[in-house]
Design an enzyme around this catalytic site. Structure first.
Site, PDB file in Angstrom:
ATOM      1  N   ASP A  34       5.062 -45.315 -29.335  1.00 17.26           N
ATOM      2  CA  ASP A  34       4.648 -45.060 -30.707  1.00 17.26           C
ATOM      3  C   ASP A  34       5.603 -45.797 -31.643  1.00 17.26           C
ATOM      4  OD1 ASP A  34       3.037 -42.058 -31.792  1.00 17.26           O
ATOM      5  OD2 ASP A  34       3.566 -43.794 -33.028  1.00 17.26           O
ATOM      6  N   HIS A  55      -1.969 -35.333 -32.405  1.00 19.09           N
ATOM      7  CA  HIS A  55      -0.858 -34.414 -32.705  1.00 19.09           C
ATOM      8  C   HIS A  55      -0.797 -34.035 -34.179  1.00 19.09           C
ATOM      9  CE1 HIS A  55       0.397 -38.303 -33.977  1.00 19.09           C
ATOM     10  NE2 HIS A  55       1.453 -37.789 -34.575  1.00 19.09           N
ATOM     11  N   ASP A  56      -1.703 -34.603 -34.974  1.00 19.03           N
ATOM     12  CA  ASP A  56      -1.700 -34.318 -36.416  1.00 19.03           C
ATOM     13  C   ASP A  56      -2.855 -33.430 -36.835  1.00 19.03           C
ATOM     14  OD1 ASP A  56      -0.626 -37.658 -37.429  1.00 19.03           O
ATOM     15  OD2 ASP A  56       0.528 -35.854 -36.963  1.00 19.03           O
ATOM     16  N   GLU A  78      -2.762 -46.902 -36.812  1.00 16.69           N
ATOM     17  CA  GLU A  78      -3.197 -45.652 -37.435  1.00 16.69           C
ATOM     18  C   GLU A  78      -3.510 -45.931 -38.897  1.00 16.69           C
ATOM     19  OE1 GLU A  78      -0.399 -43.008 -38.778  1.00 16.69           O
ATOM     20  OE2 GLU A  78      -1.488 -41.207 -38.281  1.00 16.69           O
ATOM     21  N   ASP A 117       2.167 -46.537 -36.107  1.00 17.52           N
ATOM     22  CA  ASP A 117       2.147 -45.456 -37.091  1.00 17.52           C
ATOM     23  C   ASP A 117       1.901 -46.005 -38.508  1.00 17.52           C
ATOM     24  OD1 ASP A 117       2.834 -42.575 -37.362  1.00 17.52           O
ATOM     25  OD2 ASP A 117       4.429 -43.320 -38.641  1.00 17.52           O
TER      26      ASP A 117
HETATM   27  O1  TEU Z   1       0.748 -39.882 -39.715  1.00 15.69           O
HETATM   28  C1  TEU Z   1       0.365 -40.763 -40.755  1.00 15.69           C
HETATM   29  C2  TEU Z   1      -0.780 -40.227 -41.471  1.00 15.69           C
HETATM   30  O2  TEU Z   1      -1.915 -40.565 -41.339  1.00 15.69           O
HETATM   31  C3  TEU Z   1      -0.401 -39.143 -42.355  1.00 15.69           C
HETATM   32  O3  TEU Z   1      -0.804 -39.522 -43.651  1.00 15.69           O
HETATM   33  C4  TEU Z   1      -1.066 -37.944 -41.835  1.00 15.69           C
HETATM   34  O4  TEU Z   1      -2.387 -37.994 -42.318  1.00 15.69           O
HETATM   35  C5  TEU Z   1      -0.299 -36.798 -42.359  1.00 15.69           C
HETATM   36  O5  TEU Z   1       0.817 -36.703 -41.555  1.00 15.69           O
HETATM   37  C6  TEU Z   1      -1.134 -35.585 -42.327  1.00 15.69           C
HETATM   38  O6  TEU Z   1      -1.617 -35.341 -41.047  1.00 15.69           O
HETATM   39  C7  TEU Z   1       1.766 -40.491 -38.930  1.00 15.69           C
HETATM   40  C8  TEU Z   1       2.076 -39.599 -37.752  1.00 15.69           C
HETATM   41  O7  TEU Z   1       0.916 -39.481 -36.943  1.00 15.69           O
HETATM   42  C9  TEU Z   1       2.536 -38.268 -38.271  1.00 15.69           C
HETATM   43  O8  TEU Z   1       2.787 -37.374 -37.188  1.00 15.69           O
HETATM   44  C10 TEU Z   1       3.808 -38.484 -39.055  1.00 15.69           C
HETATM   45  O9  TEU Z   1       4.177 -37.255 -39.648  1.00 15.69           O
HETATM   46  C11 TEU Z   1       3.599 -39.529 -40.161  1.00 15.69           C
HETATM   47  O10 TEU Z   1       2.913 -40.683 -39.724  1.00 15.69           O
HETATM   48  C12 TEU Z   1       4.942 -40.029 -40.647  1.00 15.69           C
HETATM   49  O11 TEU Z   1       5.509 -40.842 -39.646  1.00 15.69           O
END
Ligand code: TEU
Length: 578
Positions: free
Chosen positions: A99, A341-342, A264, A206
């Site tokens: 990642d 994971h989000d 992403e 990311d």
């Molecule tokens: O998430 C990026 C992203 O899309 C964020 O705007 C996301 O929508 C937000 O965290 C709400 O879910 C990436 C990673 O997947 C996330 O775990 C990290 O917290 C974030 O970047 C910062 O690195």
């Protein structure tokens, strides 16, 4: 299908390292633990493991705040453990992607320590520093009114050098300044080539569309008069130099190693904005995650994100159809995913878990749905056994995620009981925490994630005795074994499911989700007929399959399993065991 790149029909599986398998009894997952489970993944049908960040980090955002890209956070293991993981994947014909978090570093990274040490430090412009503004009362205010992703401002004051620094996320995650060529070169070398040289096969990248900010740094228009911080994704998403930067990253760091890339891409709802990132001619990214579908139910990224907004099946179907068809006639590619994971667990968000029967039917329907969509398929750990959201009885004390806690704190600060209740209700469905509790391996204490008696970093789900991999491995009718079968079927009929065209049927129907997948080429391999015989292709016809998913009529957002039919003209073939 000609010579398609390997990653198009590969099945990727995201591992959240803190919660996958703890091998050393500290209650936190680790890389040796993951290696001990690699055969489980191989048997499932996983081709590529995507490992969420394991680099050295103070864990302000679960490792998405890296303090050293060439060291491993000790509780996860060592660089040599990653080497062993690469080897464990490769000997099984699997691959590993890491990642890549390079929109920002941790506040503890050496680069930031240098940058903040003085205004004349050579690395000062590796981050985004701006002087304060002052309002009409002479009070110091941030350079812009931008609201970040974790609720609150995107600027933090640095007393030592008397300037603000930018952070789209937590204040512990200062944004790197991609306008600095020296900074970009360091990113390509220090964070990418180091791992590609060790045999890593590529990266999930990311926040891939946020590196080029609009450098005027002006205020966003006021959409929330009650707040000093305003949503401003247009100020940093898909900025003026983003395609230049991504193309440079590709040519300087990815392409020389033949590395695969999946970016992403949040806040980018228009196909015309997405295609430039994934056009093979553009040589930027191989594919991206677009978030419209997975965001269903949220109240918007920056506003009341955790105020749950019910949606209808036609809304979901329209989004799926849009992102299934936007690559038709182009040299682009797409991805398929419904968990990460989000986000909350898909079977809890899109299925009906009110009874064990409906839970299993819903999870299988999700599997059927995902495995029959066009694009590269990504699974998230636990999706294959139907892991569900944390129990609704769990209070905010069980939530650990910085985003959840910040939005909850903001609700509490409002003093409004309805806002607080609505936020807790939304978190119970949508919070990132739901996908981060320990994997449920078996019915032993700590669900086999950690040894008995170990205090795990997040609580094990109450229902781990009923929902775990061991129980499902020995049950032919389980969700896990359904995934195994459906993943094999996806591969067998890749012309239909991976590469086929998608055509939605009955778009407005409130309870049926059905679509036709059609092979892009005339059938050239045999497939079973209803009369039990196989027929060899070359009949000039294009094979098609109709996928029919039933949603329960009353709640609109539930799924329940049905069949997939392979039909060819008038031959309707039951392709799948339900
Ligand atoms: O998430 C990026 C992203 O899309 C964020 O705007 C996301 O929508 C937000 O965290 C709400 O879910 C990436 C990673 O997947 C996330 O775990 C990290 O917290 C974030 O970047 C910062 O690195």
């Amino acid at each position: 299908l000609g010579k398609e790149p390997w990653w198009k029909d590969a099945t990727f599986y995201q591992v959240y390292p803190a919660s996958f398998k703890d091998s050393d009894g500290d209650g936190w997952g680790d890389i040796p633990g993951l290696i001990s489970k690699i055969d489980y993944l191989h048997d499932l049908g996983v081709d590529v493991v995507w490992l969420s960040p394991v680099f050295e980090s103070p864990q302000a955002d679960m490792g998405y705040d890296v303090s050293d890209y060439q060291k491993i956070y000790a509780p996860y293991g060592t660089v040599e453990d990653v080497d062993a993981l690469v080897e464990a994947c490769h000997v099984r014909g699997m691959k590993l992607i890491l990642d890549l978090v390079v929109n920002h570093t941790s506040i503890e990274h050496g680069w930031f320590k240098e940058s903040r040490s003085s205004k004349t430090n050579p690395k000062r412009d590796w981050y985004i520093w701006k002087p304060a503004r002052y309002n009409s009362e002479g009070q110091r205010i941030p350079p812009t009114n931008w609201r970040g992703y974790f609720a609150g401002p995107t600027w933090t004051w640095d007393e030592h050098t008397q300037e603000y620094y930018l952070h789209l996320y937590a204040s512990e995650q200062p944004d790197l300044n991609w306008e600095s060529e020296a900074c970009r070169e360091a990113i390509y070398d220090n964070t990418m080539r180091f791992w590609l040289e060790r045999g890593v096969d590529g990266f999930r990248i990311d926040t891939v569309n946020k590196y080029s900010k609009r450098t005027e740094y002006v205020d966003a228009s006021i959409t929330d008069p009650s707040s000093t911080c305003q949503p401003a994704p247009e100020m940093w998403c898909n900025g003026p130099r983003i395609h230049e930067f991504i193309h440079e990253m590709r040519t300087k760091a990815l392409e020389p190693y033949g590395a695969v890339s999946v970016g992403e891409l949040s806040n980018t709802p228009h196909p015309s904005q997405v295609l430039p990132y994934v056009s093979s001619a553009a040589r930027e990214l191989d594919m991206v995650f677009e978030f419209s579908m997975i965001r269903l139910g949220t109240g918007g990224m920056f506003g009341p994100k955790y105020t749950y907004v019910p949606f209808t099946l036609p809304q979901m179907k329209a989004i799926v159809a849009k992102w299934q068809t936007f690559i038709e006639g182009t040299d682009g590619w797409t991805t398929v995913f419904c968990e990460n994971h989000d986000n909350g667990r898909a079977v809890s968000r899109f299925g009906d878990c009110s009874t064990p029967e409906l839970w299993q039917a819903s999870a299988k329907t999700l599997a059927l749905w995902q495995a029959t969509l066009t694009g590269t398929l990504f699974l998230y750990q636990g999706q294959e056994i139907g892991m569900t959201n944390m129990p609704a009885t769990w209070g905010i004390d069980k939530y650990k995620d910085v985003e959840s806690l910040n939005f909850y704190a903001e609700a509490v600060a409002s003093g409004d009981q309805k806002t607080i209740a609505d936020t807790m209700h939304g978190l119970r469905i949508l919070a990132r925490d739901h996908s981060r509790i320990p994997f449920q391996w078996d019915d032993s204490p700590n669900a086999g994630f950690a040894e008995k008696g170990v205090k795990t970093w997040m609580q094990i789900h109450d229902e781990y005795r009923d929902i775990n991999a061991a129980k499902q491995l020995v049950d032919q009718d389980s969700i896990l074994n359904f995934y195994k079968r459906i993943l094999q079927l996806r591969k067998k009929y890749k012309d239909l499911f991976v590469f086929g065209t998608f055509r939605l049927l009955q778009g407005e129907h409130k309870a049926i989700f059905s679509y036709v997948k059609e092979s892009p080429h005339e059938t050239s391999n045999s497939y079973p007929q209803t009369n039990g015989h196989s027929v060899n292709g070359h009949d000039g016809r294009k094979r098609a399959a109709v996928v029919v998913l039933n949603f329960s009529k009353d709640k609109q957002e539930c799924l329940d399993v049905r069949d997939v039919f392979d039909c060819n003209d008038n031959d309707t073939i039951r392709l799948l065991v339900s």
